[in-house]
Every structure is written in C-alpha cells, then in structure tokens.
Design a protein around this motif. Structure first.
Motif, PDB file in Angstrom:
ATOM      1  N   SER A   1      -1.139  -5.293 -13.229  1.00  0.00           N
ATOM      2  CA  SER A   1      -0.774  -5.003 -14.622  1.00  0.00           C
ATOM      3  C   SER A   1       0.415  -4.049 -14.692  1.00  0.00           C
ATOM      4  O   SER A   1       1.271  -4.158 -15.574  1.00  0.00           O
ATOM      5  N   LEU A   2       0.476  -3.115 -13.742  1.00  0.00           N
ATOM      6  CA  LEU A   2       1.612  -2.186 -13.716  1.00  0.00           C
ATOM      7  C   LEU A   2       2.875  -2.872 -13.211  1.00  0.00           C
ATOM      8  O   LEU A   2       3.979  -2.605 -13.698  1.00  0.00           O
TER       9      LEU A   2
ATOM     10  N   THR B   1       3.639  -5.989 -13.610  1.00  0.00           N
ATOM     11  CA  THR B   1       4.159  -6.866 -14.657  1.00  0.00           C
ATOM     12  C   THR B   1       4.917  -6.088 -15.724  1.00  0.00           C
ATOM     13  O   THR B   1       5.649  -6.676 -16.519  1.00  0.00           O
ATOM     14  N   GLN B   2       4.750  -4.760 -15.744  1.00  0.00           N
ATOM     15  CA  GLN B   2       5.538  -3.920 -16.648  1.00  0.00           C
ATOM     16  C   GLN B   2       6.876  -3.517 -16.014  1.00  0.00           C
ATOM     17  O   GLN B   2       7.577  -2.651 -16.502  1.00  0.00           O
ATOM     18  N   GLN B   3       7.173  -4.188 -14.886  1.00  0.00           N
ATOM     19  CA  GLN B   3       8.426  -3.993 -14.154  1.00  0.00           C
ATOM     20  C   GLN B   3       8.544  -2.594 -13.552  1.00  0.00           C
ATOM     21  O   GLN B   3       9.636  -2.044 -13.428  1.00  0.00           O
ATOM     22  N   HIS B   4       7.381  -2.036 -13.156  1.00  0.00           N
ATOM     23  CA  HIS B   4       7.387  -0.817 -12.363  1.00  0.00           C
ATOM     24  C   HIS B   4       7.598  -1.209 -10.901  1.00  0.00           C
ATOM     25  O   HIS B   4       7.051  -2.219 -10.437  1.00  0.00           O
TER      26      HIS B   4
ATOM     27  N   ARG C   1       2.328   6.780  -9.627  1.00  0.00           N
ATOM     28  CA  ARG C   1       1.597   6.966 -10.891  1.00  0.00           C
ATOM     29  C   ARG C   1       0.087   6.933 -10.672  1.00  0.00           C
ATOM     30  O   ARG C   1      -0.652   7.734 -11.261  1.00  0.00           O
TER      31      ARG C   1
ATOM     32  N   HIS D   1       8.679 -10.148 -11.427  1.00  0.00           N
ATOM     33  CA  HIS D   1       8.824  -8.897 -12.181  1.00  0.00           C
ATOM     34  C   HIS D   1       9.572  -7.824 -11.383  1.00  0.00           C
ATOM     35  O   HIS D   1       9.780  -6.714 -11.888  1.00  0.00           O
TER      36      HIS D   1
END
Length: 326
Positions: A82-83, A85-88, A96, A127
């Motif tokens: 999920s992280l 896919t947020q482009q982290h 984090r 991503h």
C-alpha cells in the motif's frame, strides 16, 4: 547472493591480537577475508584503544537478543504494498515503518519483493520512479576503454621519468570544445613545460595520431616517452610510438596526479580556448600564437626561464654531446 556470516569469538580474539600489534583494520580484513568496514565497526564496539573480544562478543549477543525477528508475512506485504503504490521508495517505506511501528525492514528485501511480484505478473514495479522489472546487473562489464590493445601501464615506465631530470618525457591529452564539438591534442614536456598543440577536428584515433606525429616529428630525436590517459582517442598509440621511436604508457584511470603537468598545461591553454568555444574550425594558424605565448612566458619553476629556452638549450647541449662522442 552470498550469505553474510557474523564474526565468531575466535575471530574476535584474532582481531584483538592483531590490533594490539598495531596491524591496521585494512590488513586485519585481508587476514580474515572480511570487508574493512566490518573490522572498523567491530573495533568500535569497545572504547577506543581498549578492544576486548569477550566484551565485544557480549555486546554482539545482547544486540542480537533485542533485535526483533521478522518475516514478510502477508500482513506486512499488504502494508508495504500500500505504501509502494503511493510511490514511496523502498528506503522511504522502511524508514517510515521503523519510525511508526519499530519494524525493521531492509530496502533490499522490498526490492526483492518487487522483482518477485513482477515475475509473477504483478504491478508493484510500475509505481517505482525507474520502472525496472529486473535487478540492475552488479557484475563488472568490459568497458570500451578495455578495447585499447597492447596498453602498457605507467607502472612499467622507467623510474627515471619520475625524477624529471631530462627532456623528452612527454604527457599527452586532449581539449574538447563546447558540446563536445572539436578537439585539440595537447602535449607537454615534463621537465621544460614546453607545449605543442594540434587541431584534430574530432576524437577519432587515427587522425589524432597523425596530427601528434606531425607536430612532434621535428624534435623526435630527443624524445623518450609519452604518457596519456585511457581515452579511446589514443587507441592508435602504437602508430605514435613507432613513428617517433618512443615508449608509450597509459596512466591509471582517474589518477590525474599521474599526469599533473598536462592538466596544468590544459588549464593555461583554456585562457585562449575557453570551454564555451566550438573547436571544430580551429586552425594551425590560430594555434601558433598561443603556443608562442605559452612557450616564451617565464616560469617560476624554471627559475624564470622560458620553456623554449630550457627545452632547446638542453636539446642543443645533448646534440653537441652526441656529436663529440661520434
């Protein structure tokens, strides 16, 4: 991927003995077939100058005991995904998670997860900032610089060259024009700092070798060696060596200190040929006055004699000496 093995207590005793005998961390690493960083980190486990293997091993075991074990369980994979896919980036994700939950993950673990997911047809790799679906190869590859045949290392050069006691030991390089347009070959004598220049048009090896031969032929009887870097423009070095009857050597990559005199000469030449110039149209007539100014300028290192005076006076002395011996 090689598995990492932790230091054993016996190895720590060996480190302690070597350290007390004044052996450096680099040498200890060679003895134990370890990375020098591993040895330096190990020595930091105790107070500076007081490394004891028992204390270091106890500190190691204590840190291992409090290090939480983890596996990429389905729950962790879902959270990580999920992280991502947020482009982290993987490093940002690991940092984090450690900040918020205390979970220690390695960025390399996440990269392996991404590549495994890509092999299975997943989309996590899309991503990433650089959309790579396979790891970047880490094995060394043969570069174009390896295509220069019959190179002779500077380490095989006669030690007399390093003493800088005779004329005729030259250093060779090139000056590139704006946007890599146009090339001027530059040569300097190590002792006298005398400079020769030749307009080459481009970095093709054969034309450059012809130009260098042409400008150096008038003084070829008094030349001994030429040293250059590993640029492909010097691939025809054997032509220069054969025509001028000199020994040709190549400096180590990225070791400009081995060619310091030509680097300094290029800096002087840049006063007249700035980096903003397109050098494709430069002519012999334009280079002649630059050579004249530089070769007739007094140099402090020469006792305020000019390079022309030092080079040709020494040359005349050598010629007279040889004539008397014949």
């Amino acid at each position: 991927m090689k598995s990492y093995k932790h230091l054993s207590l016996s190895q720590r005793y060996q480190i302690a003995a070597s350290y007390r005998n004044g052996i450096s961390a680099q040498q200890i690493a060679v003895q134990l077939a370890r990375d020098p960083t591993t040895i330096r980190r190990e020595l930091k486990r105790c107070e500076p100058g007081y490394y004891t293997p028992e204390q270091a091993h106890r500190h190691y075991r204590q840190s291992r005991k409090h290090r939480p074990a983890y596996k990429l369980t389905p729950e962790i994979i879902e959270l990580v995904s999920s992280l991502l896919t947020q482009q982290h980036s993987p490093e940002q994700v690991c940092g984090r998670l450690r900040l918020e939950t205390g979970l220690r993950l390695s960025p390399m673990s996440l990269y392996r997860l991404i590549y495994t997911d890509a092999d299975a047809g997943g989309t996590l790799w899309t991503h990433m900032r650089s959309t790579r679906i396979k790891p970047k190869p880490r094995t060394p590859r043969t570069t174009l610089r390896g295509c220069i045949k019959n190179r002779v290392s500077i380490h095989q050069r006669d030690p007399v060259v390093d003493k800088v006691e005779r004329i005729g030991d030259l250093e060779l390089d090139t000056i590139i024009g704006k946007a890599r347009k146009g090339v001027v070959a530059t040569v300097t004598d190590r002792l006298s700092s005398y400079i020769w220049m030749a307009a080459c048009g481009d970095k093709q090896a054969w034309p450059l070798s012809e130009k260098v031969k042409k400008v150096l032929r008038p003084v070829s009887d008094n030349l001994h060696t030429i040293t250059s870097d590993n640029g492909l423009e010097f691939a025809e070095h054997h032509r220069i060596s054969h025509a001028l009857k000199v020994d040709y050597y190549f400096a180590d990559p990225y070791q400009t200190n081995q060619r310091a005199r030509i680097e300094h000469a290029n800096k002087l030449i840049r006063q007249y040929l700035p980096k903003s110039w397109d050098l494709r149209g430069i002519t012999r007539r334009e280079l002649n006055p630059i050579e004249h100014k530089l070769n007739h300028r007094p140099r402090k290192k020469l006792g305020f004699k000019t390079p022309h005076e030092v080079f040709f006076n020494t040359t005349e002395t050598l010629i007279k000496h040889r004539a008397l011996q014949m």
